[in-house]
Structures are given as C-alpha cells and as structure tokens.
Scaffold this active site. Structure first.
Site, mmCIF file in Angstrom:
data_model
loop_
_atom_site.group_PDB
_atom_site.id
_atom_site.type_symbol
_atom_site.label_atom_id
_atom_site.label_comp_id
_atom_site.label_asym_id
_atom_site.label_seq_id
_atom_site.Cartn_x
_atom_site.Cartn_y
_atom_site.Cartn_z
ATOM 1 C CG LEU A 11 -1.784 -1.242 1.439
ATOM 2 C CD1 LEU A 11 -2.780 -1.007 2.575
ATOM 3 C CD2 LEU A 11 -2.516 -1.644 0.161
ATOM 4 N NE ARG A 18 0.290 12.729 9.855
ATOM 5 C CZ ARG A 18 0.545 11.739 10.698
ATOM 6 N NH1 ARG A 18 1.090 11.994 11.881
ATOM 7 N NH2 ARG A 18 0.278 10.497 10.354
ATOM 8 C CB THR A 84 -5.783 -0.445 5.416
ATOM 9 O OG1 THR A 84 -6.674 -0.706 6.512
ATOM 10 C CG2 THR A 84 -4.790 0.619 5.850
ATOM 11 C CB ALA A 366 51.144 21.254 -4.168
HETATM 12 C C1 UD1 Z 1 -3.031 1.182 10.206
HETATM 13 C C2 UD1 Z 1 -3.776 0.040 10.881
HETATM 14 C C3 UD1 Z 1 -3.379 -0.009 12.368
HETATM 15 C C4 UD1 Z 1 -1.893 -0.160 12.501
HETATM 16 C C5 UD1 Z 1 -1.182 0.962 11.752
HETATM 17 C C6 UD1 Z 1 0.297 0.714 11.735
HETATM 18 C C7 UD1 Z 1 -5.905 -0.229 9.731
HETATM 19 C C8 UD1 Z 1 -7.354 0.065 9.760
HETATM 20 N N1 UD1 Z 1 -5.189 0.237 10.740
HETATM 21 O O1 UD1 Z 1 -3.521 2.363 10.809
HETATM 22 O O2 UD1 Z 1 -4.042 -1.097 13.007
HETATM 23 O O3 UD1 Z 1 -1.520 -0.136 13.881
HETATM 24 O O4 UD1 Z 1 -1.617 1.014 10.378
HETATM 25 O O5 UD1 Z 1 0.968 1.807 11.155
HETATM 26 O O6 UD1 Z 1 -5.456 -0.870 8.835
HETATM 27 N N2 UD1 Z 1 -3.349 3.467 2.631
HETATM 28 C C9 UD1 Z 1 -3.702 3.440 1.322
HETATM 29 N N3 UD1 Z 1 -4.989 3.677 0.972
HETATM 30 C C10 UD1 Z 1 -5.953 3.919 1.890
HETATM 31 C C11 UD1 Z 1 -5.582 3.937 3.250
HETATM 32 C C12 UD1 Z 1 -4.282 3.696 3.592
HETATM 33 O O7 UD1 Z 1 -2.856 3.215 0.451
HETATM 34 O O8 UD1 Z 1 -7.096 4.109 1.498
HETATM 35 C C13 UD1 Z 1 -1.957 3.210 3.015
HETATM 36 C C14 UD1 Z 1 -1.301 4.431 3.640
HETATM 37 O O9 UD1 Z 1 -0.637 5.192 2.668
HETATM 38 C C15 UD1 Z 1 -0.327 3.830 4.616
HETATM 39 C C16 UD1 Z 1 -0.984 2.539 5.020
HETATM 40 O O10 UD1 Z 1 -1.933 2.237 4.021
HETATM 41 O O11 UD1 Z 1 0.916 3.517 4.023
HETATM 42 C C17 UD1 Z 1 -1.655 2.648 6.370
HETATM 43 O O12 UD1 Z 1 -2.678 3.598 6.332
HETATM 44 P P1 UD1 Z 1 -2.935 4.615 7.507
HETATM 45 O O13 UD1 Z 1 -4.105 5.443 7.179
HETATM 46 O O14 UD1 Z 1 -1.696 5.296 7.882
HETATM 47 O O15 UD1 Z 1 -3.367 3.603 8.678
HETATM 48 P P2 UD1 Z 1 -3.283 3.850 10.222
HETATM 49 O O16 UD1 Z 1 -4.434 4.663 10.636
HETATM 50 O O17 UD1 Z 1 -1.947 4.307 10.599
#
Ligand code: UD1
Ligand code: CA
Length: 453
Positions: A11, A18, A84, A366
C-alpha cells in the site's frame, strides 16, 4: 524458504499530507534510495517476486521506484482513499489469480527486514487463515491494538474504536499481515466501513476470519523495523536508524570505523573488510572501497572506486568516475572526477583532476589543475606512467604528457610533451644583482621627502 507463491500487496496510496512535500512520501530517500525500494528489497529477500502496488499520488514514479530487479510489479490506482481494506481491494484482480499467500505491506516502513515476513509465512502454514505481524511498544497511541483472549488473537481494535481498557494494550498491529491465498478474496470482500472513521479497515479481517471458523495468529517483530514515516522528523529518525544498522553490519563484516556515528553511507556503498574509515566521511551513491584502503577524515566519495592499499583524504572529494588504482594516493583538498589514477600514483595536495588518465607511479605536484572545460566542451588529459608534474601547473586539455616526462612547476602546458622530455611553460627567471637594495633606498627617500613637505 518456501516454494509457495506469495503475492505482496504493497500500500502506497497515502496523500503524505504531513510530509508537506511536493512528492509522495514513499519516494523520499533513506540511505539515498526511495523508501519504497527498501520495502521491496525486504519483500524480495523474503522470497516474494509478485507485487501488486497500490498507488495514489505520483503513481508512475512510485511504480518505477518500486520496480527493483527481480520483481514483477503491477500497479493499481486507488483514486479515493477509503481505508486500508479498500486499498487492498484495489488489487483484487491480482489476488484472484490464485496465490498460496497474500502478504499485505506498507510502502512507508523502510526499516523492514525479511525476517518477520518469513516468520509470518511459516506461521500461516501451520493452519491459520490470517497471521498478523505485531510489535510491542511503550507508546501504543494511534496504533491498532492486538486483542487476545485465552492466548488467541481475537481482534484488532483501532485507537478511535477502542475502549479505555483496550487502549492500555501495548501489543500493536504493524499493519503487515499474511492471508491464506485461497480465502483472501472472500475475506476481503466482507470488510465494511461500519466504524468510527467510516473507513474500510483491513484489520476487520481478523474478526471476519474467526466468525467463519478460521484461525488467526500473530507473530512479533522488533518495534524499530515497523517504524513508519509520516513527517520529516520521522524521516530523519528512520535515516539515523538505517545508518546505524548499515554501519553496524559493515563493522561486523570487518570494516573499521573510528567514529561510526559520523560516517554516512548510501544504500549501495560497498566497503570490503580491512578498510579503515576515519571520522566524518560521506558516501554518495556508487562507492566501492576495496580491502586495505584507508579513507581519511572529512572525505566525500561518490561514484568512485578505491582499490586495495589506496589512501584518500583527509578532505578529499572523489566524484563520479574516479577510479583509484592500487596504492594510489589522493590527498588533502584534491578533487578527482572521471579519472583513472594509476597504481601508486600520487595526487597529494590541492589539485583538480578531471577527465584524465594518470599512469602508474606518476607524481602530481601541489596545485596542479587539469583544465578540462572550455565553457562548452570537456577534453581529456593523459599523463604517462612515472611522469612528474611540477607544482602549480595548468594542463590545458586535450593534452598528453609522455611517460617519465617532467613538467617544470608553474607551467601552463598546451602542447603534448614526449616521453622523458622536460617541458617548461613559464616566464624565464631574471636576476638583477643589488637591485632590491636600490629599490628600498629610493622608496625611503620618497617617504622622507613627503614628511618634510
Ligand atoms: C493502520 C492500521 C493499524 C496499525 C497501523 C500501523 C488499519 C485500519 N489500521 O492504521 O491497526 O496499527 O496502520 O501503522 O489498517 N493506505 C492506502 N490507501 C488507503 C488507506 C491507507 O494506500 O485508502 C496506506 C497508507 O498510505 C499507509 C498505510 O496504508 O501507508 C496505512 O494507512 P494509515 O491510514 O496510515 O493507517 P493507520 O491509521 O496508521
Ligand atoms: Ca499510519
């Protein structure tokens, strides 16, 4: 390692808000290489060759950066970020092809190593439908918590959906997991967005699998490896950890570093055993240092090869194409670019060597400059073996200095010099006996006349 086929769904569709950056965060370099490429190296080292990359911002560049040798990367565009679970579903076409296992990983965890991936894959084979990679931390805020009942993982609860009690749990979800290949499509399709954030949570897959009678488990990974990158400050922390790890590996492999915390490495830096690296040395991409070489303090090395027994610095800069032969020396305040420095040749002080060939055991005095550029084009300087270039000479390229030739210091050399010849390209010295004394007397008289006036 296993012969089973595993698809890694990586992903990388985040907005990187940020990071406050004009590019996707997974393109930001760690050790001089985009962080997504680090993740891919770990995935590849875990025996996985098929990648489904879920992209958003900078899709093309991210796909290119992820496509390291040996991997088949297919990219799936997620136009809207709905969580995710939704992101993994973007790759459902690939998932449906029938892999034995599906690994889900994130593109922003560049410190990942193959170990937890291999462990999770092995665990899945014990008869589990889902194996989550967890980590323990003193600071679980923001992470999904791994909830355990009777020693069994029963659910992953996101921070926003967790109760007071659940928030006290310090065993967290890294976000990475392995899913049973044949069951993955069905399990993933059952994820809904019925939660505090209104997102499709991949983490719901734990409860879904259990509700269908499947078994789930978790394996542990070191917290450090799971460090994700959301801000530039976190990027700097990750860089520091990466540098520490890489220095440590090199030192264990036989490289000496006097002050390792001041040596900065690149992802592809090659340093053989029995090399000594003094403090404050920076390696850019493409550096190869052979066994027995010494890199003295405050040197900067990029795209260069340093052969066995050679010495660089202190305060030397080797730029791309610098190639130092055995026992060659490039000393203080010298810059070398696109040049062969022959075996035992010496370029010791305040010199620029660019677009040049320097034969074995030549001595470059040099302040010598190879004048390689006329403002439009670059030209080559060829210096034969055992030639001696007097200090403060300018060699105006294209020019060839023969073997064993001597260039008088302060020369400007514009024409080729034959083997064993002496070349002088400077004004001839004149001696005027007693003239200094006369000048002093005249000047003193002028001064005295002014005072009297
Ligand atoms: C997620 C997990 C959490 C875990 C944490 C670890 C879920 C619901 N939660 O939370 O349990 O502890 O990661 O870091 O899975 N991404 C996409 N498309 C999307 C959403 C996310 O590509 O629609 C990618 C983001 O770019 C990122 C990763 O998935 O690399 C995680 O997404 P993020 O929204 O950061 O999840 P967290 O809320 O951190
Ligand atoms: Ca996150």
């Amino acid at each position: 390692m296993t012969a089973d086929r595993c698809l890694a769904v990586v992903l990388a569709a985040g907005d990187s808000t940020r990071m406050k950056s004009s590019m996707s965060k997974v393109l930001h370099p760690v050790g001089g290489q985009p962080m997504i490429a680090h993740v891919m190296q770990a995935v590849k080292a875990a025996g996985i060759a098929d990648i489904a990359l879920v992209t958003g911002r900078d899709a093309e560049k991210v796909t290119k950066a992820a496509s390291i040798a040996g991997l088949t990367v297919r990219s799936y565009f997620q136009s809207e970020r709905k969580g995710t679970g939704h992101a993994v579903q973007m790759a459902k076409e690939a998932i449906a092809e029938g892999f034995d296992e599906i690994l889900v990983a994130y593109g922003d965890v560049p410190l990942l190593t193959p170990t937890p991936l291999v462990e999770a894959r092995a665990k899945l084979k014990e008869g589990f439908d889902v194996v989550v990679i967890g980590f323990r931390t003193a600071n679980p805020f923001g992470y999904g918590r791994l909830l355990v009942e009777n020693g069994e993982l029963i659910a992953i609860r996101e921070e926003k959906d967790a109760s007071e009690e659940e928030r006290k749990v310090t065993w967290c979800n890294s976000g990475l997991m392995v899913i049973h290949g044949a069951k993955a499509a069905d399990l993933l399709s059952r994820i809904t967005n019925n939660n505090a954030k209104g997102e499709f949570y991949l983490t719901d897959i734990v409860e879904i699998a259990r509700s269908l009678g499947g078994r789930v488990a978790a394996v542990d990974a070191p917290e450090e490896e799971m460090t994700g990158c959301n801000t530039r400050a976190e990027l700097a922390v990750i860089e520091r950890l990466w540098q520490q790890r890489r220095r440590h590996e090199l030192m264990l492999s036989g490289v000496s570093m006097i002050a390792p915390e001041t040596v900065f490495l690149c992802h592809d830096t090659v340093i053989e055993p029995d090399v000594l690296i003094e403090p404050n040395v920076v390696f850019g991409p493409g550096a190869v240092i052979e066994s027995g070489a010494v890199i003295h303090a405050f040197s900067h090395i990029e795209g260069a090869r340093v052969a066995s027994g050679a010495a660089v610095g202190p305060f030397a800069r080797l730029r791309p194409g610098a190639n130092l032969g055995r026992n060659a020396k490039v000393g203080n305040f010298c810059e070398v670019k696109k040049a062969e420095i022959g075996e035992g040749a010496k370029v010791n002080h305040l010199t620029y060597i660019g677009d040049a060939f320097i034969g074995a055991h030549a001595n470059i005095g040099a302040g010598t400059i190879t004048c390689n550029y006329d403002g439009y084009n670059k030209f080559e300087t060829h210096i034969g073996a055992n030639a001696f270039i007097g200090s403060n000479s300018a060699l105006v390229a294209p020019v060839a200095i023969g073997e064993g030739a001597i260039i008088g210091s302060g020369s400007v050399i514009t024409a080729d010099v034959p083997d064993d010849a002496l070349a002088l390209g400077r004004g001839r010295q004149e001696i005027k006996p007693g003239r200094a004394k006369l000048i002093r007397e005249r000047n003193a008289a002028i001064k005295a006349a002014k005072k009297g006036a």
